[in-house]
Design a protein around this motif. Structure first.
Motif, PDB file in Angstrom:
ATOM      1  N   THR A 136      41.939  45.732  39.066  1.00 37.00           N
ATOM      2  CA  THR A 136      41.682  45.863  40.500  1.00 37.00           C
ATOM      3  C   THR A 136      40.215  45.644  40.819  1.00 37.00           C
ATOM      4  O   THR A 136      39.860  44.928  41.766  1.00 37.00           O
ATOM      5  CB  THR A 136      42.131  47.246  41.001  1.00 37.00           C
ATOM      6  OG1 THR A 136      43.543  47.393  40.783  1.00 37.00           O
ATOM      7  CG2 THR A 136      41.833  47.422  42.476  1.00 37.00           C
ATOM      8  N   GLU A 137      39.329  46.260  40.029  1.00 41.65           N
ATOM      9  CA  GLU A 137      37.898  46.097  40.270  1.00 41.65           C
ATOM     10  C   GLU A 137      37.441  44.673  39.958  1.00 41.65           C
ATOM     11  O   GLU A 137      36.542  44.140  40.619  1.00 41.65           O
ATOM     12  CB  GLU A 137      37.107  47.109  39.439  1.00 41.65           C
ATOM     13  CG  GLU A 137      37.280  48.546  39.899  1.00 41.65           C
ATOM     14  CD  GLU A 137      36.910  48.737  41.363  1.00 41.65           C
ATOM     15  OE1 GLU A 137      35.879  48.179  41.792  1.00 41.65           O
ATOM     16  OE2 GLU A 137      37.659  49.422  42.080  1.00 41.65           O
ATOM     17  N   ARG A 159      52.648  47.527  45.260  1.00 40.99           N
ATOM     18  CA  ARG A 159      51.321  47.649  44.673  1.00 40.99           C
ATOM     19  C   ARG A 159      51.436  48.357  43.328  1.00 40.99           C
ATOM     20  O   ARG A 159      51.182  49.548  43.211  1.00 40.99           O
ATOM     21  CB  ARG A 159      50.375  48.400  45.615  1.00 40.99           C
ATOM     22  CG  ARG A 159      49.994  47.590  46.845  1.00 40.99           C
ATOM     23  CD  ARG A 159      49.123  48.361  47.810  1.00 40.99           C
ATOM     24  NE  ARG A 159      48.680  47.518  48.922  1.00 40.99           N
ATOM     25  CZ  ARG A 159      49.430  47.244  49.984  1.00 40.99           C
ATOM     26  NH1 ARG A 159      50.655  47.767  50.085  1.00 40.99           N
ATOM     27  NH2 ARG A 159      48.964  46.463  50.946  1.00 40.99           N
ATOM     28  N   GLY A 161      36.108  39.087  45.625  1.00 44.69           N
ATOM     29  CA  GLY A 161      36.369  39.173  47.050  1.00 44.69           C
ATOM     30  C   GLY A 161      37.808  39.474  47.413  1.00 44.69           C
ATOM     31  O   GLY A 161      38.177  39.404  48.587  1.00 44.69           O
ATOM     32  N   ILE A 162      38.619  39.838  46.423  1.00 46.71           N
ATOM     33  CA  ILE A 162      40.026  40.167  46.679  1.00 46.71           C
ATOM     34  C   ILE A 162      40.152  41.686  46.754  1.00 46.71           C
ATOM     35  O   ILE A 162      40.088  42.384  45.730  1.00 46.71           O
ATOM     36  CB  ILE A 162      40.937  39.596  45.577  1.00 46.71           C
ATOM     37  CG1 ILE A 162      40.854  38.068  45.573  1.00 46.71           C
ATOM     38  CG2 ILE A 162      42.388  40.044  45.776  1.00 46.71           C
ATOM     39  CD1 ILE A 162      41.590  37.407  44.419  1.00 46.71           C
ATOM     40  N   GLU A 163      40.316  42.207  47.954  1.00 43.74           N
ATOM     41  CA  GLU A 163      40.366  43.651  48.164  1.00 43.74           C
ATOM     42  C   GLU A 163      41.758  44.238  47.955  1.00 43.74           C
ATOM     43  O   GLU A 163      41.910  45.436  47.733  1.00 43.74           O
ATOM     44  CB  GLU A 163      39.877  43.992  49.575  1.00 43.74           C
ATOM     45  CG  GLU A 163      38.408  43.675  49.812  1.00 43.74           C
ATOM     46  CD  GLU A 163      37.478  44.522  48.946  1.00 43.74           C
ATOM     47  OE1 GLU A 163      37.842  45.677  48.637  1.00 43.74           O
ATOM     48  OE2 GLU A 163      36.398  44.027  48.565  1.00 43.74           O
ATOM     49  N   ASP A 164      42.788  43.410  48.039  1.00 42.54           N
ATOM     50  CA  ASP A 164      44.150  43.904  47.885  1.00 42.54           C
ATOM     51  C   ASP A 164      45.020  42.802  47.274  1.00 42.54           C
ATOM     52  O   ASP A 164      44.751  41.608  47.475  1.00 42.54           O
ATOM     53  CB  ASP A 164      44.724  44.320  49.244  1.00 42.54           C
ATOM     54  CG  ASP A 164      46.040  45.095  49.109  1.00 42.54           C
ATOM     55  OD1 ASP A 164      46.326  45.593  48.000  1.00 42.54           O
ATOM     56  OD2 ASP A 164      46.765  45.198  50.107  1.00 42.54           O
ATOM     57  N   TYR A 165      46.005  43.198  46.525  1.00 42.15           N
ATOM     58  CA  TYR A 165      46.973  42.240  45.987  1.00 42.15           C
ATOM     59  C   TYR A 165      48.314  42.933  45.819  1.00 42.15           C
ATOM     60  O   TYR A 165      48.386  44.160  45.693  1.00 42.15           O
ATOM     61  CB  TYR A 165      46.489  41.629  44.665  1.00 42.15           C
ATOM     62  CG  TYR A 165      46.292  42.609  43.527  1.00 42.15           C
ATOM     63  CD1 TYR A 165      47.250  42.754  42.524  1.00 42.15           C
ATOM     64  CD2 TYR A 165      45.128  43.374  43.437  1.00 42.15           C
ATOM     65  CE1 TYR A 165      47.060  43.635  41.466  1.00 42.15           C
ATOM     66  CE2 TYR A 165      44.933  44.255  42.390  1.00 42.15           C
ATOM     67  CZ  TYR A 165      45.904  44.383  41.402  1.00 42.15           C
ATOM     68  OH  TYR A 165      45.711  45.268  40.367  1.00 42.15           O
ATOM     69  N   TYR A 196      39.241  41.963  40.403  1.00 38.65           N
ATOM     70  CA  TYR A 196      39.613  41.161  41.568  1.00 38.65           C
ATOM     71  C   TYR A 196      38.640  41.390  42.728  1.00 38.65           C
ATOM     72  O   TYR A 196      38.268  40.460  43.447  1.00 38.65           O
ATOM     73  CB  TYR A 196      41.033  41.502  42.025  1.00 38.65           C
ATOM     74  CG  TYR A 196      42.126  40.897  41.180  1.00 38.65           C
ATOM     75  CD1 TYR A 196      42.040  39.583  40.721  1.00 38.65           C
ATOM     76  CD2 TYR A 196      43.264  41.627  40.854  1.00 38.65           C
ATOM     77  CE1 TYR A 196      43.039  39.029  39.945  1.00 38.65           C
ATOM     78  CE2 TYR A 196      44.271  41.081  40.078  1.00 38.65           C
ATOM     79  CZ  TYR A 196      44.154  39.789  39.628  1.00 38.65           C
ATOM     80  OH  TYR A 196      45.151  39.234  38.864  1.00 38.65           O
ATOM     81  N   ARG A 197      38.242  42.635  42.897  1.00 42.44           N
ATOM     82  CA  ARG A 197      37.327  42.956  44.003  1.00 42.44           C
ATOM     83  C   ARG A 197      36.009  42.192  43.852  1.00 42.44           C
ATOM     84  O   ARG A 197      35.389  41.802  44.852  1.00 42.44           O
ATOM     85  CB  ARG A 197      37.093  44.466  44.036  1.00 42.44           C
ATOM     86  CG  ARG A 197      36.398  44.957  45.294  1.00 42.44           C
ATOM     87  CD  ARG A 197      36.498  46.463  45.430  1.00 42.44           C
ATOM     88  NE  ARG A 197      37.829  46.850  45.907  1.00 42.44           N
ATOM     89  CZ  ARG A 197      38.584  47.800  45.366  1.00 42.44           C
ATOM     90  NH1 ARG A 197      38.159  48.483  44.324  1.00 42.44           N
ATOM     91  NH2 ARG A 197      39.767  48.078  45.868  1.00 42.44           N
ATOM     92  N   SER A 198      35.591  41.953  42.629  1.00 48.72           N
ATOM     93  CA  SER A 198      34.346  41.214  42.407  1.00 48.72           C
ATOM     94  C   SER A 198      34.463  39.749  42.826  1.00 48.72           C
ATOM     95  O   SER A 198      33.454  39.068  42.998  1.00 48.72           O
ATOM     96  CB  SER A 198      33.928  41.300  40.928  1.00 48.72           C
ATOM     97  OG  SER A 198      34.759  40.480  40.109  1.00 48.72           O
ATOM     98  N   THR A 231      47.899  37.540  46.467  1.00 51.49           N
ATOM     99  CA  THR A 231      47.153  38.101  47.589  1.00 51.49           C
ATOM    100  C   THR A 231      48.132  38.333  48.746  1.00 51.49           C
ATOM    101  O   THR A 231      49.239  37.795  48.739  1.00 51.49           O
ATOM    102  CB  THR A 231      46.029  37.145  48.016  1.00 51.49           C
ATOM    103  OG1 THR A 231      46.581  35.844  48.255  1.00 51.49           O
ATOM    104  CG2 THR A 231      44.963  37.050  46.940  1.00 51.49           C
TER     105      THR A 231
END
Length: 238
Positions: free
Chosen positions: A163-164, A81, A170-174, A166-168, A211
């Protein structure tokens, strides 16, 4: 009178920096002033300053003078990460980035392969420069699938981080799927962009993020100043 060699000049100025008689951002005396101080020729002074610039201790700026390098040497950990801000902010530096350009383009072959896209698929190409304490440490280009991540560049700027953004979507982690690093000589344009001496090498970092299920989401190539960063590799459990 015996003239001082350029290596002695270099070592004395380096000591001035090491013992904080000169601190980050200080402007060094002019070449004639240094030549007088060391009873040396200007050629020797110039050679000493260039050697210090190659080591990343000073920055020679055409038309302005020579300054003690103000950019700290950063440690950047590459692992599962890899996050820019999480890496750099705890080191006591102010991290910022500026968008240089953004465009919707046809994916270069290496990008379409890395992102598992059809040849000539549309991608969003964004170029950014990263600064630590307002001095450039890296710049590079990132690619995203234009159909999966419409308006990614705008969202990233509004939300303040990748990171934020991606979160928009719907991707919470990568995760970092692949990283390759190699060094080479800087081009004139790269040295100018990074505000470093032309003889200071750069580190070229190619990366693919994905992802957790292994689907690639970005492909990037970033040019780092070798005088301003040390990369460390996170030990993998697997």
């Amino acid at each position: 009178m015996t003239r001082t060699s350029w290596t002695q000049i270099k070592d004395e100025i380096a000591d001035d920096i090491r013992f904080r008689r000169l601190v980050a951002g200080d402007q060094l005396p002019t070449e004639p002033q240094l030549a007088q101080r060391f009873s040396a020729g200007r050629h020797s002074v110039r050679k000493a300053l260039e050697a210090l610039a190659r080591e990343g201790k000073v920055s020679i700026e055409q038309g302005r003078g020579t300054f003690v390098e103000a950019a700290p040497r950063l440690t950047y950990q590459v692992g599962k990460r890899t996050r820019l801000r999480r890496n750099l902010i705890p080191q006591g530096v102010t991290v910022s980035s500026e968008l240089i350009s953004a465009a919707r383009v046809t994916a270069p072959l290496r990008v379409s392969k890395a992102l598992l896209l059809d040849p000539d698929a549309p991608v969003l190409e964004s170029r950014r420069i990263t600064l630590a304490n307002d001095l450039p440490v890296a710049f590079g280009t990132m690619y995203h699938c234009a159909e999966r991540f419409p308006e990614f560049v705008e969202r990233r700027d509004v939300l303040g981080s990748t990171t934020e953004a991606y979160r928009s979507y719907g991707i919470e982690d990568y995760l970092r799927q692949q990283t390759t690093i190699h060094s080479r000589s800087a081009t004139q344009d790269e040295a100018k962009t990074l505000k470093q001496h032309i003889d200071v090498p750069v580190l070229v970092v190619n990366a693919v993020d994905a992802t957790p299920d292994g689907t690639p989401i970005s492909c990037s190539r970033v040019i780092w100043s070798a005088a301003r960063v040390t990369f460390t590799m996170e030990q993998s459990d697997g």
